[in-house]
Write a protein that holds these residues in place. Structure first.
Motif, PDB file in Angstrom:
ATOM      1  N   TYR A 324      -6.081  -2.925  -3.293  1.00 22.50           N
ATOM      2  CA  TYR A 324      -6.573  -3.552  -2.053  1.00 22.50           C
ATOM      3  C   TYR A 324      -5.883  -4.957  -1.872  1.00 22.50           C
ATOM      4  CZ  TYR A 324     -10.029  -5.560   1.453  1.00 22.50           C
ATOM      5  OH  TYR A 324     -10.630  -5.920   2.291  1.00 22.50           O
ATOM      6  N   LEU A 325      -5.961  -5.878  -2.735  1.00 23.09           N
ATOM      7  CA  LEU A 325      -5.319  -7.149  -2.572  1.00 23.09           C
ATOM      8  C   LEU A 325      -3.620  -7.127  -2.235  1.00 23.09           C
ATOM      9  CD1 LEU A 325      -7.004  -9.098  -5.735  1.00 23.09           C
ATOM     10  CD2 LEU A 325      -7.531  -9.085  -3.245  1.00 23.09           C
ATOM     11  N   LEU A 326      -2.942  -5.935  -2.621  1.00 22.79           N
ATOM     12  CA  LEU A 326      -1.539  -6.089  -2.578  1.00 22.79           C
ATOM     13  C   LEU A 326      -1.463  -5.648  -0.938  1.00 22.79           C
ATOM     14  CD1 LEU A 326      -0.057  -4.483  -5.763  1.00 22.79           C
ATOM     15  CD2 LEU A 326       0.006  -6.659  -4.803  1.00 22.79           C
ATOM     16  N   MET A 327      -2.440  -4.508  -0.784  1.00 22.62           N
ATOM     17  CA  MET A 327      -2.340  -4.121   0.813  1.00 22.62           C
ATOM     18  C   MET A 327      -2.601  -5.297   1.836  1.00 22.62           C
ATOM     19  SD  MET A 327      -1.818  -0.804   1.293  1.00 22.62           S
ATOM     20  CE  MET A 327      -2.785  -0.281   2.642  1.00 22.62           C
ATOM     21  N   ARG A 328      -3.691  -6.125   1.428  1.00 22.09           N
ATOM     22  CA  ARG A 328      -3.943  -7.373   2.214  1.00 22.09           C
ATOM     23  C   ARG A 328      -2.966  -8.320   2.305  1.00 22.09           C
ATOM     24  NH1 ARG A 328      -6.188  -4.365   4.700  1.00 22.09           N
ATOM     25  NH2 ARG A 328      -8.344  -3.967   4.798  1.00 22.09           N
ATOM     26  N   LEU A 329      -2.078  -8.598   1.169  1.00 22.72           N
ATOM     27  CA  LEU A 329      -1.030  -9.523   0.807  1.00 22.72           C
ATOM     28  C   LEU A 329      -0.265  -8.956   1.750  1.00 22.72           C
ATOM     29  CD1 LEU A 329       0.271 -12.132  -0.206  1.00 22.72           C
ATOM     30  CD2 LEU A 329       0.862 -10.656  -2.246  1.00 22.72           C
ATOM     31  N   PHE A 330       0.407  -7.903   1.679  1.00 24.77           N
ATOM     32  CA  PHE A 330       1.702  -7.415   2.299  1.00 24.77           C
ATOM     33  C   PHE A 330       1.295  -7.168   4.072  1.00 24.77           C
ATOM     34  CE2 PHE A 330       2.712  -5.277  -1.932  1.00 24.77           C
ATOM     35  CZ  PHE A 330       3.218  -6.230  -2.247  1.00 24.77           C
ATOM     36  N   GLU A 331       0.109  -7.006   4.316  1.00 20.36           N
ATOM     37  CA  GLU A 331      -0.284  -7.042   5.651  1.00 20.36           C
ATOM     38  C   GLU A 331      -0.191  -8.193   6.238  1.00 20.36           C
ATOM     39  OE1 GLU A 331      -4.174  -5.986   8.352  1.00 20.36           O
ATOM     40  OE2 GLU A 331      -4.417  -5.793   6.190  1.00 20.36           O
ATOM     41  N   GLN A 332      -0.603  -9.205   5.673  1.00 20.34           N
ATOM     42  CA  GLN A 332      -0.252 -10.700   6.164  1.00 20.34           C
ATOM     43  C   GLN A 332       1.115 -11.114   6.086  1.00 20.34           C
ATOM     44  OE1 GLN A 332      -2.635 -12.809   7.462  1.00 20.34           O
ATOM     45  NE2 GLN A 332      -4.197 -11.331   6.838  1.00 20.34           N
ATOM     46  N   MET A 333       2.022 -10.699   5.457  1.00 20.04           N
ATOM     47  CA  MET A 333       3.567 -10.945   5.271  1.00 20.04           C
ATOM     48  C   MET A 333       3.751 -10.148   6.513  1.00 20.04           C
ATOM     49  SD  MET A 333       4.343 -10.778   1.223  1.00 20.04           S
ATOM     50  CE  MET A 333       6.109 -11.345   1.580  1.00 20.04           C
ATOM     51  N   GLY A 334       3.694  -8.838   6.919  1.00 19.73           N
ATOM     52  CA  GLY A 334       4.104  -8.031   7.854  1.00 19.73           C
ATOM     53  C   GLY A 334       3.827  -8.499   9.156  1.00 19.73           C
ATOM     54  N   GLN A 335       2.582  -8.940   9.239  1.00 18.37           N
ATOM     55  CA  GLN A 335       1.802  -9.813  10.673  1.00 18.37           C
ATOM     56  C   GLN A 335       2.888 -11.079  10.853  1.00 18.37           C
ATOM     57  OE1 GLN A 335      -2.118  -9.984  10.273  1.00 18.37           O
ATOM     58  NE2 GLN A 335      -2.827  -7.879  11.293  1.00 18.37           N
TER      59      GLN A 335
END
Length: 370
Positions: A324-335
């Motif tokens: 979950y933390l990796l998903m949120r981290l990469f989501e922020q980087m993608g945005q």
């Protein structure tokens, strides 16, 4: 071999069903407790609760299926390792790689189901929940306003009625204090009033008759009084709903096609389409999580001898939190444009798959039980 496949599938499917049911119930109870002021209103029936459960079911399944699957792998296959059943299978020439077929098959089925849910049922359910709870709030206002008691469940509004009479719950000698505009609060006094429940969407209308409206301006000394025969006060219940029901993002109410359309529109108008595209790829990444959990969970389960259920619970919790933390981290980087949205949505799965392949290689070299 078919007998072995059925046996391994049973070791996965039975705990999977049990844990999905448990987590589903837990999620519903948590959501229910967060919205008790709405869901325990006088107008709520068992049919309403059943409808709410139906609308929330796809969303809760999307949350429960990945963690329940990982837990089923670690506990189901871990029990076989602890009971030395995997050692016996290894003596028959059945290695760890062959044992991966069952979890991968279940992972493919779950991923296909989650893709279907997140593309159709989940957006539909979340949209219906928003409308459904808004209607419940409207009905609660009708039933929960008591004579001689201040009603304050609507955001920045205080309602008081001296008497409540009739089947339509009409109010007599009504006071309504409206603080939605702090700079110019409004006080309304009326002989009678009622709730108009025929409005649709996120708007509730209060109808007041034969009264006065008093408005003051706190920035100046001005004060105005207006008499009226009938006045309608539109109240948005979305604020009340959002305050009690923050379990989703509005983008989750959009289908993949609608997300793509929103991204195209944002790009044409000079906006940033990345948030919509990231929501789409992040949703797909979550739906494919069972595949990466199968690749990583299988070698972790069959490559141990001790630890018991506590080890399985701890590893499941830690693995899911990390994912979950990796998903949120990469989501922020993608945005933020620091990473392509397609890669950002799937990178957590890629990392887990890579770790799973390395773990499977080590287990396969050293044997099922070290």
């Amino acid at each position: 071999m078919k007998l072995l496949s059925r046996y391994l599938l049973k070791e996965l499917v039975v705990p999977l069903v049990v844990w999905v049911a448990f987590l589903f119930l837990l999620l519903f109870v948590m959501q229910f407790l967060r919205g008790t002021d709405v869901l325990l209103g006088s107008a709520v029936t068992l049919v309403d609760m059943g409808s709410l459960l139906l609308f929330l079911a796809p969303h809760f399944l999307m949350m429960a299926l990945p963690i329940a699957f990982l837990l089923a792998i670690l506990l189901g296959l871990g029990r076989l390792a602890e009971d030395r059943e995997l050692t016996a299978l290894q003596a028959l020439g059945i290695g760890p790689v062959q044992l991966l077929a069952g979890p991968l098959f279940v992972g493919v089925v779950l991923s296909a189901l989650m893709v279907l849910l997140t593309s159709t049922a989940e957006p539909w359910g979340l949209t219906r929940v928003k409308e459904f709870v808004a209607e419940i709030i409207k009905k609660n206002v009708v039933g929960d306003v008591k004579p001689g008691v201040f009603y304050e469940d609507l955001s920045n509004l205080t309602l008081y009625a001296e008497r409540v009479e009739g089947t339509d719950r009409r109010w007599t000698h009504v006071l309504l204090n409206d603080d939605r505009d702090p700079a110019a609060p409004l006080l309304m006094l009326a002989q009678t009033g009622r709730v108009n429940t025929n409005t649709s969407g996120q708007v509730l209308t209060l109808v007041l008759e034969d009264g006065e409206a008093h408005r003051s301006n706190r920035g100046t000394s001005s004060y105005s009084v207006v008499s009226f025969q009938e006045a309608e006060i539109a109240v948005g219940v979305e604020g009340s709903l959002g305050r009690r029901n923050r379990f989703r993002s509005p983008k989750e109410e959009l289908t993949p096609r609608e997300l793509l359309q929103a991204a195209d529109e944002a790009e044409r108008t000079g906006g940033d389409p990345r948030s919509f595209l990231m929501a789409l790829h992040n949703r797909l990444g979550n739906a494919l999580a069972p595949l990466s959990f199968a690749l990583l969970g299988t070698p972790l389960a069959i490559g141990r001898r001790q630890g018991g259920r506590a080890w399985g619970y701890l590893l499941t919790l830690g693995g899911y939190v990390l994912f979950y933390l990796l998903m949120r981290l990469f989501e922020q980087m993608g945005q933020q444009g620091r990473m392509p949205v397609l890669l950002a949505g799937q990178l957590a799965n890629v990392i887990f798959c890579a770790a799973g392949l390395v773990a499977m290689y080590r287990v396969n070299r050293s044997g099922t039980v070290r």
